[in-house]
Scaffold this motif. Structure first.
Motif, PDB file in Angstrom:
ATOM      1  N   PHE A 172     -61.185 -89.196  62.514  1.00  0.00           N
ATOM      2  CA  PHE A 172     -62.309 -88.498  63.130  1.00  0.00           C
ATOM      3  C   PHE A 172     -62.940 -89.349  64.223  1.00  0.00           C
ATOM      4  O   PHE A 172     -63.058 -90.567  64.095  1.00  0.00           O
ATOM      5  CB  PHE A 172     -63.353 -88.158  62.060  1.00  0.00           C
ATOM      6  CG  PHE A 172     -62.807 -87.346  60.922  1.00  0.00           C
ATOM      7  CD1 PHE A 172     -62.538 -85.994  61.070  1.00  0.00           C
ATOM      8  CD2 PHE A 172     -62.548 -87.941  59.698  1.00  0.00           C
ATOM      9  CE1 PHE A 172     -62.023 -85.253  60.027  1.00  0.00           C
ATOM     10  CE2 PHE A 172     -62.034 -87.210  58.645  1.00  0.00           C
ATOM     11  CZ  PHE A 172     -61.770 -85.861  58.805  1.00  0.00           C
ATOM     12  N   PHE A 173     -63.339 -88.670  65.291  1.00  0.00           N
ATOM     13  CA  PHE A 173     -63.945 -89.338  66.429  1.00  0.00           C
ATOM     14  C   PHE A 173     -65.292 -88.700  66.749  1.00  0.00           C
ATOM     15  O   PHE A 173     -65.486 -87.504  66.535  1.00  0.00           O
ATOM     16  CB  PHE A 173     -63.060 -89.231  67.675  1.00  0.00           C
ATOM     17  CG  PHE A 173     -61.729 -89.914  67.540  1.00  0.00           C
ATOM     18  CD1 PHE A 173     -61.576 -91.229  67.920  1.00  0.00           C
ATOM     19  CD2 PHE A 173     -60.627 -89.231  67.045  1.00  0.00           C
ATOM     20  CE1 PHE A 173     -60.352 -91.867  67.809  1.00  0.00           C
ATOM     21  CE2 PHE A 173     -59.396 -89.845  66.931  1.00  0.00           C
ATOM     22  CZ  PHE A 173     -59.257 -91.173  67.310  1.00  0.00           C
ATOM     23  N   VAL A 189     -59.654-100.178  75.452  1.00  0.00           N
ATOM     24  CA  VAL A 189     -61.089 -99.917  75.342  1.00  0.00           C
ATOM     25  C   VAL A 189     -61.357 -98.698  76.208  1.00  0.00           C
ATOM     26  O   VAL A 189     -61.306 -98.777  77.440  1.00  0.00           O
ATOM     27  CB  VAL A 189     -61.922-101.122  75.822  1.00  0.00           C
ATOM     28  CG1 VAL A 189     -63.417-100.817  75.691  1.00  0.00           C
ATOM     29  CG2 VAL A 189     -61.564-102.371  75.035  1.00  0.00           C
ATOM     30  N   LYS A 190     -61.605 -97.557  75.569  1.00  0.00           N
ATOM     31  CA  LYS A 190     -61.716 -96.294  76.295  1.00  0.00           C
ATOM     32  C   LYS A 190     -62.796 -95.400  75.689  1.00  0.00           C
ATOM     33  O   LYS A 190     -63.077 -95.467  74.497  1.00  0.00           O
ATOM     34  CB  LYS A 190     -60.382 -95.530  76.260  1.00  0.00           C
ATOM     35  CG  LYS A 190     -59.214 -96.240  76.915  1.00  0.00           C
ATOM     36  CD  LYS A 190     -59.414 -96.431  78.415  1.00  0.00           C
ATOM     37  CE  LYS A 190     -58.263 -97.203  79.026  1.00  0.00           C
ATOM     38  NZ  LYS A 190     -58.519 -97.502  80.456  1.00  0.00           N
ATOM     39  N   ARG A 191     -63.342 -94.553  76.567  1.00  0.00           N
ATOM     40  CA  ARG A 191     -64.212 -93.482  76.073  1.00  0.00           C
ATOM     41  C   ARG A 191     -63.313 -92.338  75.631  1.00  0.00           C
ATOM     42  O   ARG A 191     -62.418 -91.926  76.371  1.00  0.00           O
ATOM     43  CB  ARG A 191     -65.171 -93.024  77.172  1.00  0.00           C
ATOM     44  CG  ARG A 191     -66.283 -92.112  76.647  1.00  0.00           C
ATOM     45  CD  ARG A 191     -67.255 -91.727  77.763  1.00  0.00           C
ATOM     46  NE  ARG A 191     -67.864 -92.896  78.383  1.00  0.00           N
ATOM     47  CZ  ARG A 191     -68.867 -93.580  77.858  1.00  0.00           C
ATOM     48  NH1 ARG A 191     -69.347 -93.239  76.676  1.00  0.00           N
ATOM     49  NH2 ARG A 191     -69.375 -94.620  78.501  1.00  0.00           N
ATOM     50  N   VAL A 192     -63.540 -91.832  74.446  1.00  0.00           N
ATOM     51  CA  VAL A 192     -62.653 -90.846  73.841  1.00  0.00           C
ATOM     52  C   VAL A 192     -63.249 -89.446  73.952  1.00  0.00           C
ATOM     53  O   VAL A 192     -64.406 -89.214  73.587  1.00  0.00           O
ATOM     54  CB  VAL A 192     -62.382 -91.201  72.362  1.00  0.00           C
ATOM     55  CG1 VAL A 192     -61.617 -90.088  71.669  1.00  0.00           C
ATOM     56  CG2 VAL A 192     -61.599 -92.501  72.276  1.00  0.00           C
ATOM     57  N   GLN A 193     -62.448 -88.519  74.468  1.00  0.00           N
ATOM     58  CA  GLN A 193     -62.845 -87.122  74.579  1.00  0.00           C
ATOM     59  C   GLN A 193     -61.831 -86.238  73.849  1.00  0.00           C
ATOM     60  O   GLN A 193     -60.674 -86.622  73.672  1.00  0.00           O
ATOM     61  CB  GLN A 193     -62.925 -86.691  76.055  1.00  0.00           C
ATOM     62  CG  GLN A 193     -63.894 -87.503  76.903  1.00  0.00           C
ATOM     63  CD  GLN A 193     -65.349 -87.179  76.631  1.00  0.00           C
ATOM     64  OE1 GLN A 193     -65.658 -86.359  75.767  1.00  0.00           O
ATOM     65  NE2 GLN A 193     -66.244 -87.809  77.376  1.00  0.00           N
ATOM     66  N   GLU A 194     -62.280 -85.064  73.458  1.00  0.00           N
ATOM     67  CA  GLU A 194     -61.384 -84.122  72.793  1.00  0.00           C
ATOM     68  C   GLU A 194     -60.418 -83.511  73.795  1.00  0.00           C
ATOM     69  O   GLU A 194     -60.789 -83.200  74.929  1.00  0.00           O
ATOM     70  CB  GLU A 194     -62.193 -83.014  72.126  1.00  0.00           C
ATOM     71  CG  GLU A 194     -61.354 -82.010  71.350  1.00  0.00           C
ATOM     72  CD  GLU A 194     -62.198 -80.957  70.668  1.00  0.00           C
ATOM     73  OE1 GLU A 194     -61.678 -80.263  69.768  1.00  0.00           O
ATOM     74  OE2 GLU A 194     -63.393 -80.817  71.027  1.00  0.00           O
ATOM     75  N   ASP A 197     -56.332 -78.705  74.824  1.00  0.00           N
ATOM     76  CA  ASP A 197     -54.984 -78.119  74.851  1.00  0.00           C
ATOM     77  C   ASP A 197     -53.959 -78.886  74.023  1.00  0.00           C
ATOM     78  O   ASP A 197     -52.833 -78.417  73.857  1.00  0.00           O
ATOM     79  CB  ASP A 197     -54.488 -78.020  76.298  1.00  0.00           C
ATOM     80  CG  ASP A 197     -55.374 -77.139  77.151  1.00  0.00           C
ATOM     81  OD1 ASP A 197     -55.890 -76.137  76.614  1.00  0.00           O
ATOM     82  OD2 ASP A 197     -55.567 -77.464  78.336  1.00  0.00           O
ATOM     83  N   HIS A 198     -54.348 -80.074  73.528  1.00  0.00           N
ATOM     84  CA  HIS A 198     -53.392 -80.887  72.774  1.00  0.00           C
ATOM     85  C   HIS A 198     -54.091 -81.416  71.521  1.00  0.00           C
ATOM     86  O   HIS A 198     -54.680 -82.511  71.539  1.00  0.00           O
ATOM     87  CB  HIS A 198     -52.855 -82.037  73.621  1.00  0.00           C
ATOM     88  CG  HIS A 198     -52.152 -81.611  74.861  1.00  0.00           C
ATOM     89  ND1 HIS A 198     -52.836 -81.318  76.028  1.00  0.00           N
ATOM     90  CD2 HIS A 198     -50.832 -81.407  75.130  1.00  0.00           C
ATOM     91  CE1 HIS A 198     -51.964 -80.971  76.969  1.00  0.00           C
ATOM     92  NE2 HIS A 198     -50.751 -81.011  76.451  1.00  0.00           N
ATOM     93  N   ALA A 199     -54.028 -80.658  70.446  1.00  0.00           N
ATOM     94  CA  ALA A 199     -54.730 -81.017  69.218  1.00  0.00           C
ATOM     95  C   ALA A 199     -54.194 -82.291  68.591  1.00  0.00           C
ATOM     96  O   ALA A 199     -54.902 -82.964  67.828  1.00  0.00           O
ATOM     97  CB  ALA A 199     -54.642 -79.873  68.212  1.00  0.00           C
ATOM     98  N   ASP A 200     -52.960 -82.646  68.912  1.00  0.00           N
ATOM     99  CA  ASP A 200     -52.358 -83.842  68.323  1.00  0.00           C
ATOM    100  C   ASP A 200     -52.615 -85.091  69.149  1.00  0.00           C
ATOM    101  O   ASP A 200     -52.083 -86.167  68.851  1.00  0.00           O
ATOM    102  CB  ASP A 200     -50.855 -83.651  68.163  1.00  0.00           C
ATOM    103  CG  ASP A 200     -50.143 -83.394  69.497  1.00  0.00           C
ATOM    104  OD1 ASP A 200     -50.850 -83.084  70.487  1.00  0.00           O
ATOM    105  OD2 ASP A 200     -48.901 -83.487  69.542  1.00  0.00           O
ATOM    106  N   SER A 201     -53.461 -84.972  70.192  1.00  0.00           N
ATOM    107  CA  SER A 201     -53.757 -86.104  71.064  1.00  0.00           C
ATOM    108  C   SER A 201     -55.252 -86.177  71.351  1.00  0.00           C
ATOM    109  O   SER A 201     -55.990 -85.207  71.136  1.00  0.00           O
ATOM    110  CB  SER A 201     -53.000 -85.993  72.397  1.00  0.00           C
ATOM    111  OG  SER A 201     -51.606 -85.982  72.193  1.00  0.00           O
ATOM    112  N   ILE A 202     -55.695 -87.332  71.820  1.00  0.00           N
ATOM    113  CA  ILE A 202     -57.055 -87.501  72.313  1.00  0.00           C
ATOM    114  C   ILE A 202     -56.976 -87.861  73.789  1.00  0.00           C
ATOM    115  O   ILE A 202     -55.942 -88.333  74.266  1.00  0.00           O
ATOM    116  CB  ILE A 202     -57.816 -88.591  71.539  1.00  0.00           C
ATOM    117  CG1 ILE A 202     -57.098 -89.947  71.666  1.00  0.00           C
ATOM    118  CG2 ILE A 202     -57.994 -88.204  70.076  1.00  0.00           C
ATOM    119  CD1 ILE A 202     -57.873 -91.114  71.093  1.00  0.00           C
TER     120      ILE A 202
END
Length: 235
Positions: A172-173, A189-194, A197-202
């Motif tokens: 979970f993010f 080191v990254k800002r993570v977004q949903e 279109d790709h549920a298996d990726s961030i």
């Protein structure tokens, strides 16, 4: 000198960071300070207190009333709010003596996944530099890493030390949060977004997005995940 939103904007300019980075430093939600500065919305006393707590070199009377100068008298004398325009006010780090068990260990980037070390292997704590930073220890930081590259400028600069706390559940993010991710590509080191279109990726986003473009990272490529609880900028 103007209203409190104008003075907050001056602090951000003096620190040389983005509004979003400033919001992260004081622990408020995305947009709280932005709305205060850009739209003139009120700011609660809670966040004013957090600004004073997070940036102790700022004179509280100046922030609240506009009277006097930005720097408190003691810090103005030493000119130590920042050593450069890009350095945020941060807690003091004391380099622990070699071989000491005190402080937070500085872990090599290629050893993050192996920390904390188990008896079967991993990074040897006695081989690590350590820094005594009580504020970060109180926040649960269990290791430091050194930033490499310019992808997160102006939030983080190459050479900065990030105080990190490992997360055991990496499924979970909190979208929009900056994480330290250990992957097959190395430590990111990254800002993570949903990724809609790709549920298996961030979606991994850099602050310096004009140079480093966002990219998809498969969830199953994430080997370890940490949140950032503090920053040490060595100048």
């Amino acid at each position: 000198m103007g209203n409190i939103s104008d003075r907050i904007a001056l602090i951000i300019k003096e620190e040389g960071i983005s509004i979003r980075a400033f919001e992260q430093h004081i622990g408020c939600s995305n947009g709280v300070i932005s709305k205060c500065i850009n739209k003139g919305t009120d700011i609660s006393s809670l966040w004013v207190s957090k600004i004073i707590e997070t940036f102790p070199k700022i004179d509280p009377k100046w922030l609240l009333t506009g009277e006097g100068t930005m720097l408190s008298p003691s810090s103005a004398a030493s000119n130590s709010i920042t050593s450069s325009k890009s350095s945020p006010s941060i807690p003091t780090a004391c380099h622990a003596p070699h071989g000491s068990s005190e402080g937070i260990p500085l872990i090599p980037l290629d050893a993050v996944a192996g920390f904390p070390a188990e008896s079967s292997g991993g990074v040897r704590l006695e081989d690590c530099e350590r820094y005594v930073i009580p504020e970060f220890e109180n926040k649960g930081a269990n290791f430091l890493i050194r930033v490499s590259g310019d992808s997160m400028v102006p939030l983080y600069y190459s050479g900065d030390l990030l105080a990190c706390r490992k997360i055991t559940d990496i499924r979970f993010f909190q979208w929009g949060t900056v994480y330290v991710l250990e992957t097959s590509q190395g430590v990111l080191v990254k800002r993570v977004q949903e990724s809609v279109d790709h549920a298996d990726s961030i979606l991994c986003v850099s602050e310096n997005s004009s140079v480093h473009h966002p990219f998809l990272l498969p969830r199953d490529d994430i080997r370890s995940l940490s949140i950032i609880v503090g920053l040490v900028r060595l100048v």
